[in-house]
Motif scaffolding. Structure first.
Motif, PDB file in Angstrom:
ATOM      1  N   ASN A 199       0.812  -1.212   0.000  1.00  0.00           N
ATOM      2  CA  ASN A 199       0.000   0.000   0.000  1.00  0.00           C
ATOM      3  C   ASN A 199       0.847   1.264   0.000  1.00  0.00           C
ATOM      4  O   ASN A 199       0.344   2.350  -0.208  1.00  0.00           O
ATOM      5  CB  ASN A 199      -0.936   0.016   1.222  1.00  0.00           C
ATOM      6  CG  ASN A 199      -1.954  -1.100   1.165  1.00  0.00           C
ATOM      7  OD1 ASN A 199      -2.451  -1.444   0.096  1.00  0.00           O
ATOM      8  ND2 ASN A 199      -2.260  -1.681   2.320  1.00  0.00           N
ATOM      9  N   ASP A 200       2.122   1.121   0.291  1.00  0.00           N
ATOM     10  CA  ASP A 200       3.007   2.275   0.317  1.00  0.00           C
ATOM     11  C   ASP A 200       3.903   2.222  -0.908  1.00  0.00           C
ATOM     12  O   ASP A 200       4.857   1.461  -0.959  1.00  0.00           O
ATOM     13  CB  ASP A 200       3.848   2.270   1.598  1.00  0.00           C
ATOM     14  CG  ASP A 200       4.620   3.568   1.772  1.00  0.00           C
ATOM     15  OD1 ASP A 200       4.734   4.314   0.785  1.00  0.00           O
ATOM     16  OD2 ASP A 200       5.085   3.829   2.886  1.00  0.00           O
ATOM     17  N   LYS A 201       3.568   3.009  -1.898  1.00  0.00           N
ATOM     18  CA  LYS A 201       4.275   2.978  -3.181  1.00  0.00           C
ATOM     19  C   LYS A 201       5.453   3.951  -3.202  1.00  0.00           C
ATOM     20  O   LYS A 201       6.182   4.017  -4.176  1.00  0.00           O
ATOM     21  CB  LYS A 201       3.322   3.354  -4.327  1.00  0.00           C
ATOM     22  CG  LYS A 201       2.033   2.547  -4.354  1.00  0.00           C
ATOM     23  CD  LYS A 201       2.267   1.150  -4.856  1.00  0.00           C
ATOM     24  CE  LYS A 201       0.931   0.420  -5.060  1.00  0.00           C
ATOM     25  NZ  LYS A 201       1.122  -0.977  -5.421  1.00  0.00           N
ATOM     26  N   SER A 202       5.648   4.759  -2.126  1.00  0.00           N
ATOM     27  CA  SER A 202       6.571   5.884  -2.190  1.00  0.00           C
ATOM     28  C   SER A 202       7.991   5.472  -2.528  1.00  0.00           C
ATOM     29  O   SER A 202       8.648   6.113  -3.344  1.00  0.00           O
ATOM     30  CB  SER A 202       6.556   6.672  -0.876  1.00  0.00           C
ATOM     31  OG  SER A 202       6.932   5.837   0.209  1.00  0.00           O
ATOM     32  N   ALA A 224      13.396  10.597  -5.435  1.00  0.00           N
ATOM     33  CA  ALA A 224      12.668  11.847  -5.640  1.00  0.00           C
ATOM     34  C   ALA A 224      13.516  13.028  -5.175  1.00  0.00           C
ATOM     35  O   ALA A 224      14.423  12.886  -4.349  1.00  0.00           O
ATOM     36  CB  ALA A 224      11.351  11.811  -4.871  1.00  0.00           C
ATOM     37  N   ASP A 225      13.222  14.193  -5.695  1.00  0.00           N
ATOM     38  CA  ASP A 225      13.912  15.417  -5.311  1.00  0.00           C
ATOM     39  C   ASP A 225      13.247  15.992  -4.063  1.00  0.00           C
ATOM     40  O   ASP A 225      12.101  16.428  -4.104  1.00  0.00           O
ATOM     41  CB  ASP A 225      13.843  16.420  -6.456  1.00  0.00           C
ATOM     42  CG  ASP A 225      14.691  17.669  -6.217  1.00  0.00           C
ATOM     43  OD1 ASP A 225      15.147  17.880  -5.075  1.00  0.00           O
ATOM     44  OD2 ASP A 225      14.880  18.429  -7.173  1.00  0.00           O
ATOM     45  N   THR A 251      10.805   8.057  -9.227  1.00  0.00           N
ATOM     46  CA  THR A 251      10.799   7.907 -10.672  1.00  0.00           C
ATOM     47  C   THR A 251      11.363   6.524 -10.990  1.00  0.00           C
ATOM     48  O   THR A 251      11.835   5.816 -10.103  1.00  0.00           O
ATOM     49  CB  THR A 251      11.647   9.001 -11.339  1.00  0.00           C
ATOM     50  OG1 THR A 251      12.988   8.928 -10.835  1.00  0.00           O
ATOM     51  CG2 THR A 251      11.076  10.374 -11.033  1.00  0.00           C
ATOM     52  N   ALA A 252      11.318   6.132 -12.238  1.00  0.00           N
ATOM     53  CA  ALA A 252      11.764   4.790 -12.601  1.00  0.00           C
ATOM     54  C   ALA A 252      13.279   4.684 -12.485  1.00  0.00           C
ATOM     55  O   ALA A 252      14.004   5.444 -13.140  1.00  0.00           O
ATOM     56  CB  ALA A 252      11.338   4.470 -14.030  1.00  0.00           C
ATOM     57  N   PRO A 253      13.795   3.788 -11.646  1.00  0.00           N
ATOM     58  CA  PRO A 253      15.248   3.600 -11.573  1.00  0.00           C
ATOM     59  C   PRO A 253      15.815   3.266 -12.948  1.00  0.00           C
ATOM     60  O   PRO A 253      15.218   2.503 -13.709  1.00  0.00           O
ATOM     61  CB  PRO A 253      15.390   2.426 -10.603  1.00  0.00           C
ATOM     62  CG  PRO A 253      14.150   2.462  -9.771  1.00  0.00           C
ATOM     63  CD  PRO A 253      13.067   2.925 -10.706  1.00  0.00           C
ATOM     64  N   GLY A 254      16.951   3.863 -13.271  1.00  0.00           N
ATOM     65  CA  GLY A 254      17.561   3.664 -14.577  1.00  0.00           C
ATOM     66  C   GLY A 254      17.190   4.721 -15.587  1.00  0.00           C
ATOM     67  O   GLY A 254      17.842   4.839 -16.627  1.00  0.00           O
ATOM     68  N   SER A 259      17.565  15.113  -9.625  1.00  0.00           N
ATOM     69  CA  SER A 259      17.132  15.117  -8.230  1.00  0.00           C
ATOM     70  C   SER A 259      18.267  15.571  -7.332  1.00  0.00           C
ATOM     71  O   SER A 259      19.345  14.977  -7.319  1.00  0.00           O
ATOM     72  CB  SER A 259      16.664  13.720  -7.799  1.00  0.00           C
ATOM     73  OG  SER A 259      16.424  13.681  -6.406  1.00  0.00           O
ATOM     74  N   ASN A 260      18.025  16.621  -6.558  1.00  0.00           N
ATOM     75  CA  ASN A 260      19.024  17.118  -5.621  1.00  0.00           C
ATOM     76  C   ASN A 260      19.363  16.096  -4.547  1.00  0.00           C
ATOM     77  O   ASN A 260      20.465  16.110  -3.996  1.00  0.00           O
ATOM     78  CB  ASN A 260      18.522  18.412  -4.980  1.00  0.00           C
ATOM     79  CG  ASN A 260      18.494  19.557  -5.970  1.00  0.00           C
ATOM     80  OD1 ASN A 260      19.517  20.066  -6.390  1.00  0.00           O
ATOM     81  ND2 ASN A 260      17.290  19.946  -6.381  1.00  0.00           N
ATOM     82  N   THR A 261      18.445  15.195  -4.267  1.00  0.00           N
ATOM     83  CA  THR A 261      18.679  14.177  -3.242  1.00  0.00           C
ATOM     84  C   THR A 261      19.899  13.324  -3.581  1.00  0.00           C
ATOM     85  O   THR A 261      20.646  12.902  -2.686  1.00  0.00           O
ATOM     86  CB  THR A 261      17.432  13.285  -3.089  1.00  0.00           C
ATOM     87  OG1 THR A 261      16.272  14.118  -2.975  1.00  0.00           O
ATOM     88  CG2 THR A 261      17.548  12.403  -1.856  1.00  0.00           C
ATOM     89  N   ASN A 262      20.113  13.049  -4.857  1.00  0.00           N
ATOM     90  CA  ASN A 262      21.257  12.227  -5.271  1.00  0.00           C
ATOM     91  C   ASN A 262      22.565  12.780  -4.729  1.00  0.00           C
ATOM     92  O   ASN A 262      23.427  12.045  -4.227  1.00  0.00           O
ATOM     93  CB  ASN A 262      21.332  12.163  -6.799  1.00  0.00           C
ATOM     94  CG  ASN A 262      20.190  11.366  -7.398  1.00  0.00           C
ATOM     95  OD1 ASN A 262      19.814  10.322  -6.899  1.00  0.00           O
ATOM     96  ND2 ASN A 262      19.624  11.880  -8.481  1.00  0.00           N
TER      97      ASN A 262
END
Length: 435
Positions: A199-202, A224-225, A251-254, A259-262
């Motif tokens: 149920n948690d898709k995040s 995600a950013d 987002t889809a890996p690959g 994204s600033n998180t990276n």
């Protein structure tokens, strides 16, 4: 901390390719001198400035690469500085009030709306500094100090920070202290784990045990950013930034997705591998060896070093004082025009990375041609491809671009975080690199 994809996609407007005779530079003047005022008139920036550097690195210059027989003899670099700002304003006038829409076409009316100061020097960066003397201020009797940009000003460089972080990571890879194929889990156990609940898709599909450092560097991780939640206004610790990102849809890996998180995660990796913060390690490896005397990581210090001007949001709010924790390893850097030109020239000339790592940095295949590792390419109308990065943070927008060999570099900046006509960036790069 902008997404460069939109900048790459914007076509060059025909009206901006050929400036009218009224705005054409005098004979001998760089083409950029005619284009720079558009950032103020059409771009609605309070002020704009650029510093261009042209010449191979002298063997006596800090950061000079080893001599290469196949390249032309070293020569004294040519520096060109120009700045422009809206006249007839005082120090208390907000930018929103100093950017009226001209009654006539801005290209033909530049001379009455702006005042360009342009100087060229040959030699060292200190020679370039001397072109920004007190006499410049004397020529700007109508200009307010709040909006003036000088060549020596410190400013927030935003996502240009990412190039510095990527350089340090690639240096560590060259030293075999990490591998770009390392999973995040190897260095930061438990930081990123997929959710178990259907149920948690995040964060479904994201797992630090399979997510590699290469994916972080190329923005293909799927993370995600976090700034989409904070809007770049809320200071967060690195752990808080990652936790915030993990609550957002992935987002889809690959697939490439900026994204600033990276780069926040990469900053954490640097500390884990070296025992020093990304700021300290970058200073040790890049800032000090290249003598980037105006470049620093302020941490949580909200003030800018002197000298500096004022910084405004595109709505006109003064944000000169800002907690850099809103950006961290993704955009914390403070720098100067000279330092950024020096850094990108050294990087692309091969001074900071061995050839295999520099090739990896410039390889855009993983990011579908959009991005390498802390750098991205932009092909100009004349066929020249330049490499560099942009940076946006509240109160500042910066862009540095250089030729592949690092012999020619341009950095321009405005003291606001949005250019009303984004196509002007491409126009200015075209004027510099296609003339």
């Amino acid at each position: 901390m902008p997404n460069p994809r939109t900048l790459l996609a914007i076509p060059l407007a025909v009206a901006l390719i050929g400036l009218t005779s009224a705005s054409a530079p005098p004979a001998g003047k760089p083409a950029t001198d005619a284009t720079l005022p558009l950032l103020v008139t059409r771009g609605k920036a309070p002020a704009a400035a650029l510093l261009a550097r042209e010449a191979p690195w002298s063997t006596t210059e800090p950061g000079a690469p080893a001599a290469q027989p196949d390249r032309q003899a070293a020569q004294r670099p040519l520096w060109h500085f120009a700045h422009v700002n809206q006249p007839t304003v005082d120090d208390t006038t907000p930018p929103a009030d100093i950017n009226p829409t001209p009654d006539t076409d801005p290209e033909s009316d530049i001379a009455t709306h702006t005042n360009v100061v342009s100087k060229t020097a040959t030699g060292s960066p200190s020679d370039a500094r001397n072109t920004d003397s007190d006499s410049d201020a004397d020529t700007e009797t109508d200009n307010g100090a709040a909006t003036r940009i000088r060549r020596t000003d410190h400013f927030r460089a935003g996502s240009i920070t990412k190039t510095f972080i990527a350089t340090v990571v690639l240096q560590l890879a060259a030293e075999h202290r990490l591998s770009l194929s390392d999973p995040v889990e190897r260095h930061l156990p438990g930081l990123i784990r997929a959710k178990d609940s259907e149920n948690d898709k995040s964060t479904k599909g994201l797992d630090g045990r399979t997510l590699t450092l290469r994916a972080l560097l190329t923005h293909t991780s799927g993370l995600a950013d976090y700034t989409s939640a904070t809007k770049g206004l809320v200071p967060l610790t690195p752990s808080e930034a990652v936790r915030t990102a993990l609550t957002l849809p992935t987002t889809a890996p690959g697939r490439w997705s900026y994204s600033n998180t990276n780069y926040v995660v990469l900053g954490m990796v640097i500390k884990q591998v070296t025992g020093r913060s990304y700021a300290a390690e970058t200073a040790r490896r890049i800032i000090t060896p290249l003598r980037l005397s105006g470049t620093s990581f302020p941490g949580t210090r909200s003030t800018l070093p002197s000298p500096h001007g004022r910084a405004y949001t595109h709505q006109g709010r003064d944000v000169t004082a800002l907690n850099p924790g809103v950006a961290g390893a993704a955009g914390e850097l403070i720098s100067t025009l000279t330092d950024l030109d020096r850094y990108y020239a050294a990087l692309l000339a091969g001074r900071l990375l061995p050839a295999p790592q520099l090739r990896q940095m410039l390889n855009t295949r993983a990011a579908e041609g959009h991005y390498g590792m802390g750098l991205y390419p932009q092909k100009l109308p004349c066929g020249t491809t330049v490499w560099g990065h942009n940076g946006r943070i509240p109160g500042s927008y910066v862009r540095t671009a250089a030729t592949r060999d690092g012999d020619r570099v341009l950095t321009f900046r405005v003291n606001t975080d949005e250019i009303a006509d984004p196509a002007l960036e491409r126009t200015l790069l075209t004027a510099e690199f296609c003339s």
